[in-house]
Design an enzyme around this catalytic site. Structure first.
Site, PDB file in Angstrom:
ATOM      1  N   ALA A 177     -25.871 -25.778-153.332  1.00 49.12           N
ATOM      2  CA  ALA A 177     -24.946 -25.151-154.273  1.00 49.12           C
ATOM      3  C   ALA A 177     -25.544 -24.093-155.186  1.00 49.12           C
ATOM      4  O   ALA A 177     -24.841 -23.171-155.606  1.00 49.12           O
ATOM      5  CB  ALA A 177     -24.292 -26.236-155.132  1.00 49.12           C
ATOM      6  N   ALA A 178     -26.805 -24.225-155.561  1.00 48.03           N
ATOM      7  CA  ALA A 178     -27.376 -23.303-156.547  1.00 48.03           C
ATOM      8  C   ALA A 178     -27.453 -21.879-155.993  1.00 48.03           C
ATOM      9  O   ALA A 178     -27.643 -21.698-154.790  1.00 48.03           O
ATOM     10  CB  ALA A 178     -28.769 -23.783-156.939  1.00 48.03           C
ATOM     11  N   PRO A 179     -27.258 -20.888-156.866  1.00 49.01           N
ATOM     12  CA  PRO A 179     -27.086 -20.959-158.326  1.00 49.01           C
ATOM     13  C   PRO A 179     -25.646 -21.158-158.791  1.00 49.01           C
ATOM     14  O   PRO A 179     -25.384 -21.121-159.984  1.00 49.01           O
ATOM     15  CB  PRO A 179     -27.600 -19.600-158.795  1.00 49.01           C
ATOM     16  CG  PRO A 179     -27.234 -18.681-157.676  1.00 49.01           C
ATOM     17  CD  PRO A 179     -27.418 -19.494-156.410  1.00 49.01           C
ATOM     18  N   GLY A 180     -24.685 -21.318-157.857  1.00 48.76           N
ATOM     19  CA  GLY A 180     -23.352 -21.713-158.278  1.00 48.76           C
ATOM     20  C   GLY A 180     -22.229 -20.738-158.011  1.00 48.76           C
ATOM     21  O   GLY A 180     -21.094 -20.991-158.415  1.00 48.76           O
ATOM     22  N   SER A 181     -22.488 -19.658-157.318  1.00 47.49           N
ATOM     23  CA  SER A 181     -21.416 -18.687-157.076  1.00 47.49           C
ATOM     24  C   SER A 181     -20.275 -19.313-156.288  1.00 47.49           C
ATOM     25  O   SER A 181     -19.098 -19.216-156.674  1.00 47.49           O
ATOM     26  CB  SER A 181     -21.961 -17.451-156.356  1.00 47.49           C
ATOM     27  OG  SER A 181     -22.675 -17.808-155.190  1.00 47.49           O
ATOM     28  N   LYS A 182     -20.590 -19.992-155.204  1.00 42.60           N
ATOM     29  CA  LYS A 182     -19.539 -20.590-154.377  1.00 42.60           C
ATOM     30  C   LYS A 182     -19.001 -21.878-155.011  1.00 42.60           C
ATOM     31  O   LYS A 182     -17.811 -22.177-154.886  1.00 42.60           O
ATOM     32  CB  LYS A 182     -20.063 -20.843-152.966  1.00 42.60           C
ATOM     33  CG  LYS A 182     -20.441 -19.558-152.229  1.00 42.60           C
ATOM     34  CD  LYS A 182     -20.974 -19.843-150.845  1.00 42.60           C
ATOM     35  CE  LYS A 182     -21.404 -18.572-150.144  1.00 42.60           C
ATOM     36  NZ  LYS A 182     -22.585 -17.938-150.792  1.00 42.60           N
ATOM     37  N   ASP A 232     -31.410 -34.142-152.180  1.00 40.35           N
ATOM     38  CA  ASP A 232     -31.517 -33.578-150.835  1.00 40.35           C
ATOM     39  C   ASP A 232     -30.197 -33.859-150.127  1.00 40.35           C
ATOM     40  O   ASP A 232     -29.864 -35.009-149.853  1.00 40.35           O
ATOM     41  CB  ASP A 232     -32.683 -34.239-150.095  1.00 40.35           C
ATOM     42  CG  ASP A 232     -32.855 -33.715-148.674  1.00 40.35           C
ATOM     43  OD1 ASP A 232     -32.013 -32.909-148.214  1.00 40.35           O
ATOM     44  OD2 ASP A 232     -33.838 -34.120-148.018  1.00 40.35           O
ATOM     45  N   ASP A 254     -23.968 -23.677-147.058  1.00 43.80           N
ATOM     46  CA  ASP A 254     -24.552 -22.342-147.037  1.00 43.80           C
ATOM     47  C   ASP A 254     -26.053 -22.523-147.272  1.00 43.80           C
ATOM     48  O   ASP A 254     -26.529 -22.409-148.402  1.00 43.80           O
ATOM     49  CB  ASP A 254     -23.921 -21.465-148.128  1.00 43.80           C
ATOM     50  CG  ASP A 254     -24.310 -20.001-147.990  1.00 43.80           C
ATOM     51  OD1 ASP A 254     -23.500 -19.237-147.462  1.00 43.80           O
ATOM     52  OD2 ASP A 254     -25.432 -19.640-148.394  1.00 43.80           O
ATOM     53  N   CYS A 266     -26.204 -15.845-145.072  1.00 42.87           N
ATOM     54  CA  CYS A 266     -26.239 -14.395-145.300  1.00 42.87           C
ATOM     55  C   CYS A 266     -27.309 -13.772-144.416  1.00 42.87           C
ATOM     56  O   CYS A 266     -28.100 -12.934-144.848  1.00 42.87           O
ATOM     57  CB  CYS A 266     -26.469 -14.067-146.775  1.00 42.87           C
ATOM     58  SG  CYS A 266     -27.992 -14.743-147.464  1.00 42.87           S
TER      59      CYS A 266
END
Length: 307
Positions: free
Chosen positions: A114-119, A164, A178, A231
């Site tokens: 998840a980091a840094p949190g955009s999605k 993890d 992602d 990406c």
């Protein structure tokens, strides 16, 4: 500079006649900036109006809460709207995976890297602040950035876990994976990185990606949806990871998912690689052409579990 020609050849294998445009786009290093309005805290029209009164020029995108920054008198990251959590600087292509996950309250939704949190914060926004999003990341430094962004954007429906993701023993109907990748789709942000690319780099990430995807599939219940995105462009980190994880298991299927507005800016996933036949439904995965969309480059596959 040693492997530039090999990188160009790999682009031709996945992008065909678009490859030269993609290569030039990555080489020139002039990425546009996009911003997402956080509807958990602010009204889109009011934020746009306030920004325009300060001299910011914006262009609409197909997503009603996302805008391209055409001109700004200063960095938006230092603006009052950003500090207050009304804005999140996020590339347009990065907003596609949460859109395709299309979560419904109450969820739950798990963002596995998840980091840094955009999605994560976009998922919380798509849920309208309802339900729950479990945001998981293994890197303690990145978790701090994740917590900061969740708090700044007022995502009260997000729970952050330092863990993890591959070791979780839970289930959720909406999963977003992602994973860390070689970042070929973002090389235009650092032209030096393109010149130092090596053909071994994708393989260093593929093992971790496969481990995470196998774990994610175990968490997916019948009727659930999993979005796998990176990406990067390499087949080793995308089609091959999915093919290895799914095998011939007919419980899972990769489903058509390209939004109509995005179709002109995509190419379908590959079903064959170096003489090896891959799952036929990989044709429903897709790559975002960064030169066409004027964004970062992404690979996206939507996987559903039937039974």
């Amino acid at each position: 500079m040693r492997y530039l020609e090999e990188f160009r050849e790999r682009l031709e294998l996945v992008f065909g006649d678009r490859a030269e445009d993609v290569y030039r786009y990555l080489l020139e290093g002039r990425p546009p900036t996009y911003v997402r309005v956080n509807t958990l805290k602010a009204d889109v029209e009011e934020v746009v109006e306030n920004l325009e009164t300060t001299g910011v020029e914006l262009a609409e995108t197909p997503l009603p809460y996302a805008f391209r920054i055409l001109n700004s008198p200063g960095p938006l990251g230092s603006s009052l709207e950003h500090v207050a959590g009304y804005l999140y600087l996020q590339d347009l292509a990065s907003m596609v995976p949460p859109e395709l996950l299309d979560p419904e309250p109450p969820g739950p939704v798990i963002d596995l890297c998840a980091a840094p949190g955009s999605k994560t914060t976009q998922l919380a926004q798509l849920l309208g602040g309802e339900g729950v999003v479990l945001a998981v990341d293994v890197d303690p430094r990145r978790v701090r950035a994740l917590v900061h962004n969740v708090n700044r954007l007022g995502c009260v429906n997000v729970i952050v876990a330092h863990a993890d993701a591959a070791r979780l023993r839970i289930s959720a109907p909406f999963l977003l994976l992602d994973p860390p990748c070689s970042g070929e789709g973002t090389l235009h942000r650092d032209p030096h990185a393109l010149r130092t690319w090596t053909p071994k780099k994708p393989g260093r990430f593929a093992r971790t990606q496969l481990r995470l995807l196998r774990a994610a599939l175990r968490m997916l219940p019948p009727g659930g949806r999993l979005v796998y995105s990176t990406c990067t462009f390499s087949v080793e980190e995308n089609e091959l990871v999915i093919h290895e994880a799914l095998g011939d298991d007919d419980r899972y299927r990769i489903v058509p998912s390209v939004p109509r507005w995005l179709e002109p800016h995509t190419v379908p996933g590959l079903t064959e690689w170096e003489g090896r036949e891959l799952r036929e439904d990989l044709k429903h995965a897709f790559r975002i052409d960064p030169a066409s969309l004027e964004s970062d480059g992404f690979f996206v596959a939507v996987i559903e579990r039937r039974h």
